[in-house]
Design a protein around this motif. Sequence first.
Motif, PDB file in Angstrom:
ATOM      1  N   ALA A 245       0.803  -1.223   0.000  1.00 48.94           N
ATOM      2  CA  ALA A 245       0.000   0.000   0.000  1.00 48.94           C
ATOM      3  C   ALA A 245       0.836   1.272   0.000  1.00 48.94           C
ATOM      4  O   ALA A 245       0.280   2.372  -0.108  1.00 48.94           O
ATOM      5  CB  ALA A 245      -0.937   0.007   1.207  1.00 48.94           C
ATOM      6  N   VAL A 246       2.155   1.149   0.097  1.00 47.45           N
ATOM      7  CA  VAL A 246       3.022   2.335   0.116  1.00 47.45           C
ATOM      8  C   VAL A 246       2.980   3.016  -1.255  1.00 47.45           C
ATOM      9  O   VAL A 246       3.189   2.365  -2.282  1.00 47.45           O
ATOM     10  CB  VAL A 246       4.474   1.942   0.461  1.00 47.45           C
ATOM     11  N   PRO A 247       2.712   4.321  -1.330  1.00 44.80           N
ATOM     12  CA  PRO A 247       2.656   5.006  -2.623  1.00 44.80           C
ATOM     13  C   PRO A 247       4.050   5.278  -3.178  1.00 44.80           C
ATOM     14  O   PRO A 247       5.015   5.439  -2.426  1.00 44.80           O
ATOM     15  CB  PRO A 247       1.923   6.314  -2.309  1.00 44.80           C
ATOM     16  N   ASP A 248       4.131   5.324  -4.486  1.00 46.47           N
ATOM     17  CA  ASP A 248       5.393   5.680  -5.140  1.00 46.47           C
ATOM     18  C   ASP A 248       5.634   7.178  -4.965  1.00 46.47           C
ATOM     19  O   ASP A 248       4.720   7.977  -5.166  1.00 46.47           O
ATOM     20  CB  ASP A 248       5.325   5.326  -6.624  1.00 46.47           C
ATOM     21  N   PRO A 249       6.846   7.601  -4.584  1.00 48.72           N
ATOM     22  CA  PRO A 249       7.104   9.037  -4.357  1.00 48.72           C
ATOM     23  C   PRO A 249       6.929   9.908  -5.597  1.00 48.72           C
ATOM     24  O   PRO A 249       6.530  11.067  -5.493  1.00 48.72           O
ATOM     25  CB  PRO A 249       8.562   9.060  -3.878  1.00 48.72           C
ATOM     26  N   GLU A 250       7.234   9.355  -6.778  1.00 46.53           N
ATOM     27  CA  GLU A 250       7.165  10.152  -7.996  1.00 46.53           C
ATOM     28  C   GLU A 250       5.827  10.016  -8.721  1.00 46.53           C
ATOM     29  O   GLU A 250       5.431  10.899  -9.489  1.00 46.53           O
ATOM     30  CB  GLU A 250       8.306   9.759  -8.938  1.00 46.53           C
ATOM     31  N   LEU A 251       5.144   8.894  -8.525  1.00 39.07           N
ATOM     32  CA  LEU A 251       3.825   8.673  -9.117  1.00 39.07           C
ATOM     33  C   LEU A 251       2.883   8.282  -7.983  1.00 39.07           C
ATOM     34  O   LEU A 251       2.518   7.116  -7.829  1.00 39.07           O
ATOM     35  CB  LEU A 251       3.883   7.558 -10.176  1.00 39.07           C
ATOM     36  N   PRO A 252       2.486   9.230  -7.143  1.00 39.99           N
ATOM     37  CA  PRO A 252       1.768   8.903  -5.912  1.00 39.99           C
ATOM     38  C   PRO A 252       0.391   8.289  -6.132  1.00 39.99           C
ATOM     39  O   PRO A 252      -0.215   7.793  -5.180  1.00 39.99           O
ATOM     40  CB  PRO A 252       1.674  10.242  -5.181  1.00 39.99           C
ATOM     41  N   MET A 253      -0.129   8.333  -7.359  1.00 41.43           N
ATOM     42  CA  MET A 253      -1.400   7.656  -7.623  1.00 41.43           C
ATOM     43  C   MET A 253      -1.233   6.133  -7.671  1.00 41.43           C
ATOM     44  O   MET A 253      -2.204   5.388  -7.653  1.00 41.43           O
ATOM     45  CB  MET A 253      -2.027   8.162  -8.930  1.00 41.43           C
ATOM     46  N   LEU A 254       0.039   5.682  -7.737  1.00 44.13           N
ATOM     47  CA  LEU A 254       0.341   4.255  -7.771  1.00 44.13           C
ATOM     48  C   LEU A 254       0.944   3.796  -6.448  1.00 44.13           C
ATOM     49  O   LEU A 254       1.703   4.521  -5.814  1.00 44.13           O
ATOM     50  CB  LEU A 254       1.346   3.931  -8.885  1.00 44.13           C
ATOM     51  N   THR A 255       0.624   2.583  -6.048  1.00 44.96           N
ATOM     52  CA  THR A 255       1.324   1.965  -4.927  1.00 44.96           C
ATOM     53  C   THR A 255       2.548   1.232  -5.474  1.00 44.96           C
ATOM     54  O   THR A 255       2.682   1.031  -6.686  1.00 44.96           O
ATOM     55  CB  THR A 255       0.417   0.952  -4.207  1.00 44.96           C
ATOM     56  N   LEU A 256       3.432   0.815  -4.567  1.00 45.09           N
ATOM     57  CA  LEU A 256       4.604   0.056  -5.005  1.00 45.09           C
ATOM     58  C   LEU A 256       4.194  -1.268  -5.630  1.00 45.09           C
ATOM     59  O   LEU A 256       4.888  -1.788  -6.513  1.00 45.09           O
ATOM     60  CB  LEU A 256       5.544  -0.181  -3.819  1.00 45.09           C
ATOM     61  N   ALA A 257       3.061  -1.820  -5.196  1.00 41.18           N
ATOM     62  CA  ALA A 257       2.559  -3.050  -5.823  1.00 41.18           C
ATOM     63  C   ALA A 257       2.034  -2.767  -7.226  1.00 41.18           C
ATOM     64  O   ALA A 257       2.280  -3.530  -8.166  1.00 41.18           O
ATOM     65  CB  ALA A 257       1.475  -3.679  -4.962  1.00 41.18           C
ATOM     66  N   ASP A 258       1.288  -1.649  -7.402  1.00 39.86           N
ATOM     67  CA  ASP A 258       0.813  -1.263  -8.736  1.00 39.86           C
ATOM     68  C   ASP A 258       1.982  -1.113  -9.700  1.00 39.86           C
ATOM     69  O   ASP A 258       1.908  -1.519 -10.865  1.00 39.86           O
ATOM     70  CB  ASP A 258       0.073   0.081  -8.677  1.00 39.86           C
ATOM     71  N   LEU A 259       3.051  -0.503  -9.205  1.00 39.08           N
ATOM     72  CA  LEU A 259       4.213  -0.208 -10.046  1.00 39.08           C
ATOM     73  C   LEU A 259       5.059  -1.446 -10.317  1.00 39.08           C
ATOM     74  O   LEU A 259       5.868  -1.461 -11.248  1.00 39.08           O
ATOM     75  CB  LEU A 259       5.055   0.879  -9.379  1.00 39.08           C
ATOM     76  N   GLY A 260       4.886  -2.488  -9.518  1.00 43.94           N
ATOM     77  CA  GLY A 260       5.702  -3.693  -9.691  1.00 43.94           C
ATOM     78  C   GLY A 260       7.068  -3.575  -9.054  1.00 43.94           C
ATOM     79  O   GLY A 260       7.943  -4.402  -9.313  1.00 43.94           O
ATOM     80  N   VAL A 261       7.254  -2.563  -8.202  1.00 41.47           N
ATOM     81  CA  VAL A 261       8.540  -2.360  -7.532  1.00 41.47           C
ATOM     82  C   VAL A 261       8.679  -3.266  -6.307  1.00 41.47           C
ATOM     83  O   VAL A 261       9.781  -3.691  -5.964  1.00 41.47           O
ATOM     84  CB  VAL A 261       8.699  -0.871  -7.139  1.00 41.47           C
ATOM     85  N   LEU A 262       7.570  -3.585  -5.655  1.00 44.53           N
ATOM     86  CA  LEU A 262       7.614  -4.497  -4.517  1.00 44.53           C
ATOM     87  C   LEU A 262       7.767  -5.919  -5.058  1.00 44.53           C
ATOM     88  O   LEU A 262       6.834  -6.507  -5.583  1.00 44.53           O
ATOM     89  CB  LEU A 262       6.340  -4.379  -3.673  1.00 44.53           C
TER      90      LEU A 262
END
Length: 203
Positions: free
Chosen positions: A34-51
Amino acid sequence: MVTGTATAGTVPTGTAPADQAAAVRERAWEVAAAVPDPELPMLTLADLGVLAGVEVTAPEGEGPGDVVTAWLTPTYSGCPAVAEMAADVDRRLRAAGFQDVRVRLRLDPPWSTDLITAEGRRKLAEAGIAPPRPTSAVAAPGPVLLTLGPTRGPGPATAAAPVVCPRCGGADTEELSRFGSTACKALWRCRACREPFERVKEI
């Protein structure tokens, strides 16, 4: 191997050890995801695939509880937002009751824009940012021929995979600049509605 005991009050008393570990890991994943991405805050780290994953292991020695390790795969190795991502994941896991938290980076396999989830792509479009196309629809990997030309142009889109305007849905778009507000985005414009928009570059 995932082992360990319940923490943060997430597992009922009497639950089998294997189920306990799975429940703790699921809870830790939910918090980190559920942590938001700092540069794309509309995305979570899971949405972004970074987690990339969350592991729960038994405490070392006389530790106070399970060791929770969150693995992050940065969008690129020099991403300036990685430190903030790691700090935010660590802070939120500790606030959720996990006492022994580790945040680690995983560079192999590397991150790709293909890891952005369907939900993440939907959120980008809703925010007026064109999501990246599948990398299979872009140029094949290999040497890139660099040529000099005008700054503005149709960009790397093809008829088979155009960059679609997130505002009107039109496919008649042009690239204004390869550089947007962050390194991962480019600046585009729709010829139909004449509105500028940012686009996440394919990696």
